[in-house]
Scaffold this active site. Structure first.
Site, PDB file in Angstrom:
ATOM      1  N   HIS A 187       1.023  -2.782   3.835  1.00  0.00           N
ATOM      2  CA  HIS A 187      -0.304  -2.805   3.212  1.00  0.00           C
ATOM      3  C   HIS A 187      -0.114  -2.388   1.745  1.00  0.00           C
ATOM      4  CE1 HIS A 187      -4.427  -1.353   2.391  1.00  0.00           C
ATOM      5  NE2 HIS A 187      -4.816  -1.987   3.478  1.00  0.00           N
ATOM      6  N   CYS A 238      -5.078  -7.053   2.132  1.00  0.00           N
ATOM      7  CA  CYS A 238      -4.336  -6.049   1.364  1.00  0.00           C
ATOM      8  C   CYS A 238      -2.844  -6.093   1.679  1.00  0.00           C
ATOM      9  CB  CYS A 238      -4.884  -4.635   1.588  1.00  0.00           C
ATOM     10  SG  CYS A 238      -6.592  -4.460   1.117  1.00  0.00           S
ATOM     11  N   GLN A 279      -2.486   1.687  11.639  1.00  0.00           N
ATOM     12  CA  GLN A 279      -2.852   0.756  12.712  1.00  0.00           C
ATOM     13  C   GLN A 279      -2.221   1.173  14.036  1.00  0.00           C
ATOM     14  OE1 GLN A 279      -5.026  -1.645  12.323  1.00  0.00           O
ATOM     15  NE2 GLN A 279      -5.163  -1.696  10.099  1.00  0.00           N
ATOM     16  N   ASP A 301       3.675   4.765   7.892  1.00  0.00           N
ATOM     17  CA  ASP A 301       2.254   4.458   7.779  1.00  0.00           C
ATOM     18  C   ASP A 301       1.758   4.074   9.177  1.00  0.00           C
ATOM     19  OD1 ASP A 301      -0.257   3.419   7.441  1.00  0.00           O
ATOM     20  OD2 ASP A 301       0.336   1.807   6.065  1.00  0.00           O
ATOM     21  N   LYS A 345     -10.496   4.205  11.183  1.00  0.00           N
ATOM     22  CA  LYS A 345     -10.017   3.141  12.064  1.00  0.00           C
ATOM     23  C   LYS A 345      -9.879   3.629  13.501  1.00  0.00           C
ATOM     24  CE  LYS A 345      -7.214   0.992   8.403  1.00  0.00           C
ATOM     25  NZ  LYS A 345      -8.061  -0.101   7.926  1.00  0.00           N
TER      26      LYS A 345
END
Lengths: 147, 419
Positions: free
Chosen positions: B132, B375, B212, B209, B235
């Site tokens: 991202h 993104c 998600q 990261d 999220k």
């Protein structure tokens, strides 16, 4: 259906068979992008004295942005720079009307079909991409003219 | 349609008021934009309201009742998040405003650090082509400011990381390796162990990261073996404005602060200051208190259902969606073509119909998807496409919603004269 107000048949026709697409000689070239969706256009303007002699472009993007560039080519090529700027301003005003404007068909011709797009804030930038590129390229072409 | 492993979505959906909304001319909302943000259950909304109605005060100061209650709620949320990711210590959980801030925080810590952590002109930074923008741009900025070299892993044609030259990408010069656990655009679940092992062999800091991942699967920071893990609250059923950076304790103690201000100090004089211990050293200014409390409620909700059960549900939905999507003529999935090692975000192109147009016609049918480059523009460049349409699922997604999407895509094709 509400969607038909955006996707007028005339817009879909321009999308499927864009007018004036492809890059040809120009006095100025600009590259504009719509960062939210990745639509891109490279646009050249060629002036012949006071007249917009050609607007040529390579672009990728959604039907609205592609059709808008095609309509722009139809409307502006052959007009004087002053008249073309008035059309550009009328189109900008229509797109900023939030679904309230209808557009003056005398001035905007096929471009009044974009009136429905002005209801969709996310799509207004798609419709304006080529017109903002034209405005920018024309300003550059005028600026580099010998006095 | 029932699939093995599905949750009781009838019951779950009753907790989400927004999922009852009707759009346009009475179309039920089919919300398939969960990778952008999740919807919020009533329990989270109630926690926010209750905080503001009964407990609102600033934290870590004041001796009055409300200040003590607000502090207990805020720090209680930290305990919940620490347990949720199996952190060895609650002091390893730093609250930020989102995952982007968490990643920028790490990049800045390493830019200002002393040896041995300092990223300088001799250092190499390693990321991947599927990041991202929030895990690309902070490292570009760090590289530009320090003179360090930015390197990255490329992608295979089927949307996986190409680790075939891992020993040339991660070298003795590598100071930091930062990569996404689950791609927001491709859906790929990346092989953490291979990357972490190589990074540790050369003594590099590992940043993951997990934006998600945290909402969708068991996230165990100790099992990951990383040094920092970033994710965001909105999220995972929480409010916007709250993110998390988990970091190993000794690193948080050794590394310098980035933002200065109230909350993060021990003593201040006009010429210099000393800093509070972690995590407060990295939380300058009044923090997002209500948002942290809301995130705590979201974690409670997720735990109540169970992250294993959520992962199984999403795997079943994803497998069904991949199978059904591939029935649509001219549809090309951008990313792994099976549900194996795959998250619940599926990107695709539909012939030469632009994603913007796909999304608009789906919206008219009440179906919310994301269109664009998500993104992650380098991924679009890699696969030679301007943009994709992305459907992404969550614990409340149903097979009927997958069916609605597929029917909607057939309608899109008819609308643009493709079938």
């Amino acid at each position: 259906m509400k969607l038909d107000s955006m996707y007028q048949e005339i817009i879909l026709d321009h999308y499927r068979n864009p007018h004036g697409k492809g890059l040809r000689d120009g006095d100025a070239e600009v590259h504009h992008v719509n960062p939210t969706c990745g639509d891109e256009i490279t646009l050249r303007v060629r002036l012949d004295g006071p007249v917009v002699a050609d607007v040529s472009y390579e672009s990728q993007g959604c039907s609205i942005s592609q059709a808008s560039a095609s309509v722009l080519n139809d409307l502006l090529v052959g007009k004087s720079v002053g008249d073309a700027q008035q059309v550009q301003e009328a189109f900008l005003e229509l797109m900023q009307s939030k679904g309230q404007g209808e557009g003056d068909e005398e001035v905007l011709e096929d471009a009044v079909a974009f009136a429905g797009v002005s209801k969709y804030p996310a799509r207004v930038k798609c419709a304006l991409l080529s017109w903002m590129a034209w405005k920018d390229a024309t300003a550059q072409a005028l600026a580099q003219r010998p006095e | 349609m029932t699939l093995p492993g599905l949750l009781d979505t009838d019951a779950i959906r009753k907790d989400f008021p927004i999922l009852q909304r009707l759009l346009h001319d009475g179309q039920p909302l089919v919300y398939l934009d969960n990778a952008a943000t999740s919807q919020k259950p009533q329990q989270v909304l109630d926690a926010l309201t209750s905080y503001y109605e009964r407990h609102n005060a600033n934290v870590h100061r004041g001796v009055h009742v409300l200040a003590e209650e607000a502090t207990a709620l805020y720090e209680g949320a930290r305990d919940k998040v620490a347990a949720f990711v199996n952190a060895p210590s609650r002091d390893e959980v730093v609250f930020t405003k989102n995952a982007s801030e968490s990643l920028n925080l790490v990049a800045n810590m390493l830019g200002w650090a002393d040896e041995p952590y300092r990223v300088d002109r001799d250092a190499e930074i390693v990321i991947t082509e599927m990041e991202h923008h929030s895990n690309i741009v902070p490292w570009q900025l760090l590289a530009q400011r320090t003179g360090a070299t930015l390197k990255w892993f490329g992608l295979t044609d089927d949307g996986r990381l190409d680790l075939s030259d891992i020993e040339r990408v991660i070298t003795e010069k590598t100071k930091v390796v930062s990569f996404v656990l689950v791609s927001n655009i491709l859906g790929t679940v990346n092989p953490v162990e291979a990357i972490v092992r190589r990074a540790q062999d050369v003594g590099a800091i590992v940043v993951v990261d997990a934006s998600q991942a945290a909402p969708h699967m068991v996230l165990d920071v100790q099992a990951l073996g990383a040094d920092f893990v970033a994710f965001t609250g909105h999220k995972m059923l929480g409010p916007t404005g709250i993110g998390v950076l988990w970091g190993r304790h000794e690193l948080l103690e050794d590394l310098p602060p980035f933002l200065g201000g109230g909350e993060m100090i021990e003593t201040v004089s006009m010429s210099s200051s000393t800093y509070a211990p972690a995590p407060h050293k990295f939380e300058a200014g009044t923090p997002p208190i209500a948002q942290a409390v809301g995130l705590g409620a979201a974690v409670d909700y997720l735990n109540g259902i169970g992250m294993d059960a959520i992962a199984a549900h999403e795997h079943a939905i994803t497998a069904y969606a991949v199978e059904r999507l591939l029935e649509v003529p001219d549809l090309r999935i951008i990313g792994p073509g099976t549900a194996q090692d795959r998250g619940a975000a599926i990107s695709f192109t539909l012939g030469d119909i632009h994603p913007h147009d796909v999304g608009q016609v789906l919206d008219e049918q009440g179906i919310a998807v994301r269109v664009g480059h998500h993104c992650a523009r380098p991924v679009c460049l890699r696969y030679g496409i301007p943009a994709t349409t992305r459907a992404s699922f969550y614990l409340y997604s149903t097979p009927a919603e997958v069916d609605a999407l597929v029917e909607g895509l057939h309608h899109v094709r008819r609308f643009f004269g493709a079938g």
